[in-house]
Design an enzyme around this catalytic site. Structure first.
Site: not given
Ligand SMILES: NC(=O)c1cc2c(=O)c3cc(F)ccc3oc2nc1N
Length: 332
Positions: A39, A41, A88-89, A120, A141, A175
């Site tokens: 650190d 350095v 979203s997923l 995730k 988002r 993320e």
């Molecule tokens: N929280 C997560 O670690 C994570 C979140 C998403 C997403 O929200 C997501 C949303 C989409 F419309 C498409 C791919 C995605 O891929 C993702 N991949 C991840 N690893």
């Protein structure tokens, strides 16, 4: 040559050397988790760079490490429209539901579907835009179409490269999260200061990115995992696993626990492995994300209004540790 010109030339040479060193050391420490210098350095070089830039303001560039400290108090956050919606997923909560998703997807495409399985990360979704390799805009988002411009705050996140290893223009998504250690330390400080503590690292990350005082954000030790290339065809990338490799080469921090899985047996094994390892990680995860690995399948099945049809999130059941914490809070 007059004394001033010589020092300007020397200053330019010295600043470039310091900048190159500091950018590489930052990448090693914050992107690769493999620091190579002590650190002190780093700090000494950073101090020299700051001094030289103060003496020669015309030599400051957008990618200089000194541009990360924030120090502004923003009036508010501008709105940003996502040209390509940030969806979203969809969620499933059991292996059976996951298997149904897999069967539905297998039926709707000819080719065998293999998935890129990813952790995730329990943080805040962000979008990063680069022009000719320079970070120009970062946003949340929001509702998927309209997000908030948090560029100045994201510049303070050291795992986000201010310049890429190639001068290309692209958008990536990922993320932003607060590592568990940073979360515990932040809550301790807040408790000692008589301030409200954050319930979990996700809320702490969201609160940190919504700070109008960017130097406060800079102290929150946020990090990122980038997982999405908005235009993979632009880089001639065919699969999600390749995209993650390409994102790493461009200078982004990616999560290296991801794995290509070819059937439900391999998927279940990946889920079991990380459900067991969950509390050994240095960050919170709340499940696993499965994505059809071939981008051609993404194009073939597309998205609904809210979620992609080629990906799914398997959420871990709340584990006893969380429920115990909830009970304690509840009784208190
Ligand atoms: N929280 C997560 O670690 C994570 C979140 C998403 C997403 O929200 C997501 C949303 C989409 F419309 C498409 C791919 C995605 O891929 C993702 N991949 C991840 N690893």
């Amino acid at each position: 040559m007059s004394n001033q010109e010589t020092t300007l030339e020397e200053a330019t040479h010295r600043i470039n050397q310091l900048r190159t060193d500091l950018i590489e050391w930052t990448r090693q420490y914050y992107v690769l988790d493999q620091p190579t210098v002590e650190d002190h350095v780093y700090d000494e070089s950073y101090r020299q760079l700051t001094e030289l830039e103060q003496a020669f303001p015309s030599l400051v560039t957008p990618d200089s490490p000194t541009q990360r400290v924030g120090g502004q108090v923003l009036p508010g956050f501008e709105k940003v429209t996502h040209e390509i919606p940030m969806l979203s997923l969809g969620d499933v909560f059991s292996i059976e539901e996951l298997s149904e998703f897999d069967q539905r997807l297998q039926k709707s495409v000819e080719s065998e579907v293999s998935y890129n399985a990813e952790l995730k990360i329990d943080g805040l979704a962000i979008s990063l835009t680069y022009e000719n390799g320079v970070f120009i805009k970062g946003s949340t988002r929001g509702d998927g179409t309209i997000g908030e411009d948090i560029t100045e705050n994201l510049k303070t996140v050291k795992s986000i490269p201010l310049t890429l290893t190639e001068p290309i223009s692209l958008e990536v998504r990922g993320e932003c999260y607060m590592p568990t250690k940073a979360f515990i330390a932040l809550n301790k400080r807040r408790e000692e200061a008589g301030e409200a503590t954050f319930a979990n690292p996700r809320n702490a990350a969201a609160g940190s990115l919504r700070q109008l005082n960017t130097s406060e954000t800079a102290q929150r030790q946020l990090s990122t995992f980038i997982y999405y290339l908005v235009n993979p065809e632009q880089l001639n990338v065919k699969t999600q696993s390749e995209a993650l490799e390409r994102l790493t080469k461009l200078g982004f921090r990616t999560n290296n626990e991801s794995r290509v899985t070819n059937n439900m047996t391999e998927i279940s094994a990946y889920i079991a492995e990380y459900q067991a390892k969950r509390h050994d990680l240095s960050y919170d995860i709340d499940g696993i994300v499965l994505k059809a690995n071939l981008f051609a399948i993404h194009d073939e099945v597309g998205n609904t209004v809210k979620v992609p049809k080629w990906a799914i999130a398997y959420k871990f059941p709340p584990d006893e540790q969380e429920t115990i914490v909830l009970d304690i809070e509840w009784t208190v």
